[in-house]
Design a protein around this motif. Sequence first.
Motif, PDB file in Angstrom:
ATOM      1  N   LYS A 248     -66.995   8.918  -8.843  1.00 55.46           N
ATOM      2  CA  LYS A 248     -66.075   9.829  -9.731  1.00 55.46           C
ATOM      3  C   LYS A 248     -66.890   9.770 -11.008  1.00 55.46           C
ATOM      4  O   LYS A 248     -67.610   9.180 -11.627  1.00 55.46           O
ATOM      5  CB  LYS A 248     -65.614   9.381 -10.136  1.00 55.46           C
ATOM      6  N   THR A 249     -66.556  11.063 -10.838  1.00 61.12           N
ATOM      7  CA  THR A 249     -67.474  11.634 -13.068  1.00 61.12           C
ATOM      8  C   THR A 249     -66.570  12.289 -13.846  1.00 61.12           C
ATOM      9  O   THR A 249     -64.980  12.728 -12.582  1.00 61.12           O
ATOM     10  CB  THR A 249     -68.445  11.877 -13.320  1.00 61.12           C
ATOM     11  N   ARG A 250     -66.118  13.041 -14.459  1.00 63.24           N
ATOM     12  CA  ARG A 250     -65.648  14.016 -14.625  1.00 63.24           C
ATOM     13  C   ARG A 250     -66.189  15.163 -15.772  1.00 63.24           C
ATOM     14  O   ARG A 250     -67.111  15.364 -16.157  1.00 63.24           O
ATOM     15  CB  ARG A 250     -64.510  12.835 -15.928  1.00 63.24           C
ATOM     16  N   VAL A 251     -65.496  16.060 -15.816  1.00 63.41           N
ATOM     17  CA  VAL A 251     -66.402  17.182 -16.614  1.00 63.41           C
ATOM     18  C   VAL A 251     -65.691  17.299 -18.221  1.00 63.41           C
ATOM     19  O   VAL A 251     -64.927  16.538 -18.655  1.00 63.41           O
ATOM     20  CB  VAL A 251     -65.277  18.654 -16.716  1.00 63.41           C
ATOM     21  N   VAL A 252     -67.313  17.308 -18.889  1.00 63.78           N
ATOM     22  CA  VAL A 252     -67.672  16.891 -20.131  1.00 63.78           C
ATOM     23  C   VAL A 252     -68.107  17.984 -20.637  1.00 63.78           C
ATOM     24  O   VAL A 252     -67.319  17.063 -22.175  1.00 63.78           O
ATOM     25  CB  VAL A 252     -68.522  16.053 -20.645  1.00 63.78           C
ATOM     26  N   TYR A 253     -68.040  19.397 -20.322  1.00 64.94           N
ATOM     27  CA  TYR A 253     -68.599  20.743 -20.763  1.00 64.94           C
ATOM     28  C   TYR A 253     -68.703  21.689 -20.172  1.00 64.94           C
ATOM     29  O   TYR A 253     -68.463  21.368 -18.939  1.00 64.94           O
ATOM     30  CB  TYR A 253     -69.586  19.987 -21.540  1.00 64.94           C
ATOM     31  N   LEU A 254     -68.049  22.253 -20.597  1.00 63.80           N
ATOM     32  CA  LEU A 254     -67.103  23.628 -20.054  1.00 63.80           C
ATOM     33  C   LEU A 254     -68.198  25.376 -20.301  1.00 63.80           C
ATOM     34  O   LEU A 254     -68.102  25.169 -21.428  1.00 63.80           O
ATOM     35  CB  LEU A 254     -66.776  24.292 -19.229  1.00 63.80           C
ATOM     36  N   GLU A 255     -68.816  26.615 -19.789  1.00 65.23           N
ATOM     37  CA  GLU A 255     -69.615  26.906 -20.849  1.00 65.23           C
ATOM     38  C   GLU A 255     -70.040  28.284 -19.696  1.00 65.23           C
ATOM     39  O   GLU A 255     -70.065  27.688 -18.728  1.00 65.23           O
ATOM     40  CB  GLU A 255     -71.381  26.278 -21.202  1.00 65.23           C
ATOM     41  N   ARG A 256     -69.943  29.000 -21.426  1.00 65.85           N
ATOM     42  CA  ARG A 256     -70.021  30.358 -19.675  1.00 65.85           C
ATOM     43  C   ARG A 256     -71.603  30.505 -19.725  1.00 65.85           C
ATOM     44  O   ARG A 256     -72.457  30.686 -21.024  1.00 65.85           O
ATOM     45  CB  ARG A 256     -69.476  31.489 -20.640  1.00 65.85           C
ATOM     46  N   VAL A 257     -72.286  30.870 -18.845  1.00 66.31           N
ATOM     47  CA  VAL A 257     -73.405  31.115 -18.339  1.00 66.31           C
ATOM     48  C   VAL A 257     -73.630  32.923 -18.073  1.00 66.31           C
ATOM     49  O   VAL A 257     -72.768  33.140 -16.709  1.00 66.31           O
ATOM     50  CB  VAL A 257     -73.934  30.363 -17.234  1.00 66.31           C
ATOM     51  N   PRO A 258     -74.821  33.997 -18.612  1.00 65.07           N
ATOM     52  CA  PRO A 258     -75.158  34.943 -18.439  1.00 65.07           C
ATOM     53  C   PRO A 258     -75.659  35.249 -17.052  1.00 65.07           C
ATOM     54  O   PRO A 258     -76.115  34.285 -17.074  1.00 65.07           O
ATOM     55  CB  PRO A 258     -74.924  35.452 -19.413  1.00 65.07           C
ATOM     56  N   LYS A 259     -75.477  36.762 -16.519  1.00 66.62           N
ATOM     57  CA  LYS A 259     -76.082  36.655 -15.277  1.00 66.62           C
ATOM     58  C   LYS A 259     -77.827  37.177 -16.205  1.00 66.62           C
ATOM     59  O   LYS A 259     -77.585  37.600 -17.517  1.00 66.62           O
ATOM     60  CB  LYS A 259     -75.445  38.441 -14.615  1.00 66.62           C
ATOM     61  N   GLY A 260     -78.291  36.538 -14.740  1.00 62.61           N
ATOM     62  CA  GLY A 260     -79.525  36.375 -14.937  1.00 62.61           C
ATOM     63  C   GLY A 260     -80.691  35.162 -16.365  1.00 62.61           C
ATOM     64  O   GLY A 260     -81.589  35.232 -15.635  1.00 62.61           O
ATOM     65  N   SER A 261     -79.267  34.308 -16.418  1.00 71.06           N
ATOM     66  CA  SER A 261     -80.011  32.647 -16.855  1.00 71.06           C
ATOM     67  C   SER A 261     -79.958  31.669 -15.489  1.00 71.06           C
ATOM     68  O   SER A 261     -79.716  32.041 -15.118  1.00 71.06           O
ATOM     69  CB  SER A 261     -78.591  32.468 -17.134  1.00 71.06           C
TER      70      SER A 261
END
Length: 373
Positions: A248-261
Motif C-alpha cells: 500500500k501507499t498513499r496519494v501525495v499530490y494531485l495535479e491537472r495535466v492538460p491535453k497533449g502533455s
Amino acid sequence: MESSKLGWCEINLGNLRHNLRELKRIIPVDTKIVPVVKADAYGHGAVEVTQVLLEEGVESFGVFSVEEGIRLREAGISVPILILGPSLHEEVDSVADHDLTPGIFTMEMAQLLSKTAMAKEKKIKVHIKVNTGMWRIGVWVDEAVQFVKEVLELKNLEVEGIFSHLATAYSLDKSYAYEQFRLFCKVIEELNQDGIYIPLRHIASSAAILDLPEMNLDMVRPGISLYGLYPSKMVKRRVELWPVMEFKTRVVYLERVPKGSSVSYGRSFIASKDIIVAVLPVGYAHGYMRTLSNKSEVLIVGRRAKIIGTICMDYSLVDVTDIEEVKINDEVVLFGRQLNERIEVDELADLCGTISYEIVCSVGNRVPRVYIE
C-alpha cells in the motif's frame, strides 16, 4: 489501516496461520512440516513469520544460507534450521556454533564439517542434497549412494536427511517430476538394501504438496503456499489460501495535466484529453516494477485506476480523472484488497511476464512491514 509511512506492506499473520492449517489438512500427520522462510520469508519478514509458525506448532525451518540461519538464531529461534543452499568453507564454524543443519553435496565440505565438529566436540546433523535433474546443486544420483556411505564414515556427523528438488511440479505435464521422484526413490531403495535408513527423506515443496501427495515422504517444505499464493495456475486448488501480504501507499499530490502533455520519463504517455493525475511516492526502488509502466492498475477508494507513464525510482503516476472523490493522503493499494475490489499478485506477475514469487520478494526493506492479525 492508517500508517505514517509513504509506502508499506501489511502482513496478515492471521492469514498466515490459516494457510498453515489448510496445508496441515492435506499433509499426513506423520509427515514433518518444515516451512521455508528463505529470502526474509519471501519478503514477509522471517523473524515475525517464524515466531507465528512456532505458536502454530512448527518444529523446524528451512532457509537458503548460513547467514539467514544465524539471523533466526540471533532472534531467539532455537528449533532446528535446515540450510537448503550451499555453505561456504569459511562458514563451517558458524554452522557448528549456531547448531545449524547444512545441506551437503561435496566430500570436501563433509570432511571440513567433520573436522570442525571434532575440534568443537560437537555433532553436526547434515542433509544430503541429491541432484535428480534440476542441475543446480547436489550430488548426482549415480554417485549418491557411495557419497552417503563415505559421509557415514566421517566422525561427528549425523546424516539426518536426504533430499532433492523438483523442476516441474508446478506444471501440467508432471512426467519429469515423476522421473525425478523415481530416481530419488531408487537412491533410497539402494541405501535401504545396504542397511542404511536415513530418517528424513524429502522432495516436496508447495507444488508437490498440492498436486503430488505420494511425494510427501517423511518431510515437506512449503514455501509460497504459506504466504497465500499458489505455485502456478496449473496446480490444483486443494486448499483455500489467503494472501498474507498487501502493498500500500498513499496519494501525495494531485495535479491537472492538460491535453497533449506527457508525463514522467521518456514521454511514454501523452494525455489525449485533460486529465487529473495522482502522484504516488512508490517506484521501482521500493519493488513496484518498472515493467508495470502503462500496464498495471491500483485501487483508490475501492476503484481501479491506471498507472500512466514510466514508473520512476521513487514515484508512480495514476490517472484518477474518473474518480472525483480522490483526496491527498488517500490510501492506495498496489496489490491486495480495498473495499470490494482486489488486485492479485498474480495479475501483476502476468503483466511483468514473471511469477508471483518475484513480485513479493522484490518488495525491499525500503518498505516497512506492518504486522496485523
